[in-house]
Design a protein around this motif. Structure first.
Motif, PDB file in Angstrom:
ATOM      1  N   GLU A 199       0.814  -1.212   0.000  1.00 54.04           N
ATOM      2  CA  GLU A 199       0.000   0.000   0.000  1.00 54.04           C
ATOM      3  C   GLU A 199       0.850   1.265   0.000  1.00 54.04           C
ATOM      4  O   GLU A 199       0.524   2.240  -0.679  1.00 54.04           O
ATOM      5  N   HIS A 200       1.964   1.264   0.759  1.00 57.37           N
ATOM      6  CA  HIS A 200       2.772   2.475   0.813  1.00 57.37           C
ATOM      7  C   HIS A 200       3.419   2.778  -0.533  1.00 57.37           C
ATOM      8  O   HIS A 200       3.672   3.941  -0.858  1.00 57.37           O
ATOM      9  N   VAL A 201       3.672   1.735  -1.337  1.00 53.82           N
ATOM     10  CA  VAL A 201       4.216   1.952  -2.684  1.00 53.82           C
ATOM     11  C   VAL A 201       3.157   2.583  -3.586  1.00 53.82           C
ATOM     12  O   VAL A 201       3.428   3.522  -4.341  1.00 53.82           O
TER      13      VAL A 201
ATOM     14  N   VAL B 228       0.989   7.582  -6.046  1.00 53.97           N
ATOM     15  CA  VAL B 228      -0.059   8.604  -6.117  1.00 53.97           C
ATOM     16  C   VAL B 228       0.527   9.984  -5.848  1.00 53.97           C
ATOM     17  O   VAL B 228       0.223  10.961  -6.545  1.00 53.97           O
ATOM     18  N   VAL B 229       1.401  10.085  -4.840  1.00 57.45           N
ATOM     19  CA  VAL B 229       2.046  11.370  -4.516  1.00 57.45           C
ATOM     20  C   VAL B 229       2.873  11.862  -5.693  1.00 57.45           C
ATOM     21  O   VAL B 229       2.837  13.049  -6.044  1.00 57.45           O
TER      22      VAL B 229
ATOM     23  N   ALA C 191      -4.405  13.048   5.712  1.00 57.12           N
ATOM     24  CA  ALA C 191      -5.084  14.028   6.560  1.00 57.12           C
ATOM     25  C   ALA C 191      -6.563  13.718   6.764  1.00 57.12           C
ATOM     26  O   ALA C 191      -7.184  14.257   7.677  1.00 57.12           O
ATOM     27  N   PHE C 192      -7.119  12.857   5.936  1.00 58.97           N
ATOM     28  CA  PHE C 192      -8.551  12.563   6.025  1.00 58.97           C
ATOM     29  C   PHE C 192      -8.752  11.077   6.321  1.00 58.97           C
ATOM     30  O   PHE C 192      -8.816  10.262   5.400  1.00 58.97           O
TER      31      PHE C 192
ATOM     32  N   LYS D 212      -3.868   7.016   2.071  1.00 59.50           N
ATOM     33  CA  LYS D 212      -3.124   6.947   3.323  1.00 59.50           C
ATOM     34  C   LYS D 212      -1.739   7.555   3.109  1.00 59.50           C
ATOM     35  O   LYS D 212      -1.197   7.510   2.002  1.00 59.50           O
ATOM     36  N   ALA D 213      -1.187   8.107   4.177  1.00 59.61           N
ATOM     37  CA  ALA D 213       0.133   8.730   4.084  1.00 59.61           C
ATOM     38  C   ALA D 213       1.212   7.656   3.938  1.00 59.61           C
ATOM     39  O   ALA D 213       1.359   6.821   4.839  1.00 59.61           O
ATOM     40  N   PRO D 214       1.959   7.645   2.831  1.00 65.64           N
ATOM     41  CA  PRO D 214       3.027   6.646   2.683  1.00 65.64           C
ATOM     42  C   PRO D 214       4.145   6.829   3.697  1.00 65.64           C
ATOM     43  O   PRO D 214       4.858   5.875   4.015  1.00 65.64           O
ATOM     44  N   THR D 215       4.288   8.045   4.245  1.00 64.90           N
ATOM     45  CA  THR D 215       5.319   8.285   5.248  1.00 64.90           C
ATOM     46  C   THR D 215       4.984   7.641   6.588  1.00 64.90           C
ATOM     47  O   THR D 215       5.816   7.645   7.504  1.00 64.90           O
TER      48      THR D 215
END
Length: 278
Positions: free
Chosen positions: A40-42, A47-48, A121-122, A128-131
């Protein structure tokens, strides 16, 4: 424990999962979850990158000297502003020559971290934030380490740059001290990777975790109140209903602060790497 993923991650894996599995198999690598070979983080990091690239292209097409739009003004504020905490401002404060040449790298890392942080943020959305996954801040920290050391080598040359870790000794006494100083400086410089990684990841992870804990506690109180009386349930439900708004504001604040920190520290490291007195 089954990993909960967003529908966007499922969609991307349905489209490209088989190709990625074949590629990993050819490289003799095994994904931690064969059903989701693209973590998911990838997906969120991609997306970013897409969002950042799109914003940059749109901004480039709208650049104007006479009538700068809102988007251009925001971008200019990110670079330089009266408060002095823009990307270019921080570089010029720490790097006293050639700071403008360092803006592309430091700016890219800073904007990537900012957009990544804001992505989460939501809560409850499909983003979701990858960081929030440790490997993403680690990758940013490793790139930063490689970049400022490379710039140090470019400025001093390999030999002189290595000697800066020993205090640039010039006499016998300094050389004796250099034997003790060199390993300490090497460990200290390498530890910057851990410092950058943990600072960003821990703050983003904690921001999401605190939100979930408080929401769960207050939602439980609302359920208890509703079982006793609908009026009491409605009253107690006001708090969990307002919590998302408060924590969205908190998350945005943390996201901006961490992006700022990830701009300040690389600027400081670059300043130390290219300074004549290291």
């Amino acid at each position: 424990m089954v990993e909960q993923v967003t529908w966007l991650t499922q969609f991307v894996n349905n489209l490209f999962g088989r190709f990625v599995l074949s590629l990993l198999s050819a490289l003799h690598l095994q994904p931690s979850n064969p059903e989701l070979p693209i973590p998911e983080h990838v997906v969120m990091a991609i997306v970013v990158l897409l969002v950042g690239t799109t914003l940059a292209l749109v901004l480039r097409s709208r650049l104007s000297v006479e009538k700068p739009g809102a988007m251009q003004q925001v971008a200019e504020m990110l670079l330089t502003n009266p408060l002095g905490f823009g990307i270019k401002d921080l570089l010029e404060e720490n790097v006293h020559h050639g700071a403008s040449k360092l803006v592309p790298f430091v700016g890219s890392i800073s904007v990537f971290v900012l957009l990544s942080n804001l992505l989460g943020a939501f809560p409850g959305s499909f983003l979701k934030a990858p960081t929030g996954q440790v490997t993403v801040p680690l990758a940013c920290a490793i790139l930063t380490l490689i970049y400022f050391n490379w710039k140090g080598i470019q400025h001093h040359g390999v030999g002189r740059y290595v000697l800066t870790f020993a205090g640039s000794p010039k006499d016998a006494g300094a050389w004796v001290l250099a034997v003790l100083l060199f390993p300490v400086e090497i460990v200290s410089t390498t530890a910057r990777v851990l410092s950058l990684t943990v600072r960003l990841w821990a703050n983003m992870f904690a921001s999401d975790l605190i939100y979930l804990i408080f929401l769960g506690l207050l939602a439980g109180g609302a359920s208890f109140g509703w079982s006793k009386s609908p009026v009491l349930g409605v009253i107690l439900a006001i708090f969990p209903a307002s919590i998302p708004v408060l924590f969205i504001g908190l998350h945005i604040f943390v996201a901006v602060i961490q992006a700022y920190v990830f701009t300040v520290l690389p600027s400081v490291y670059l300043g130390l790497a290219v300074s004549d007195e290291h």
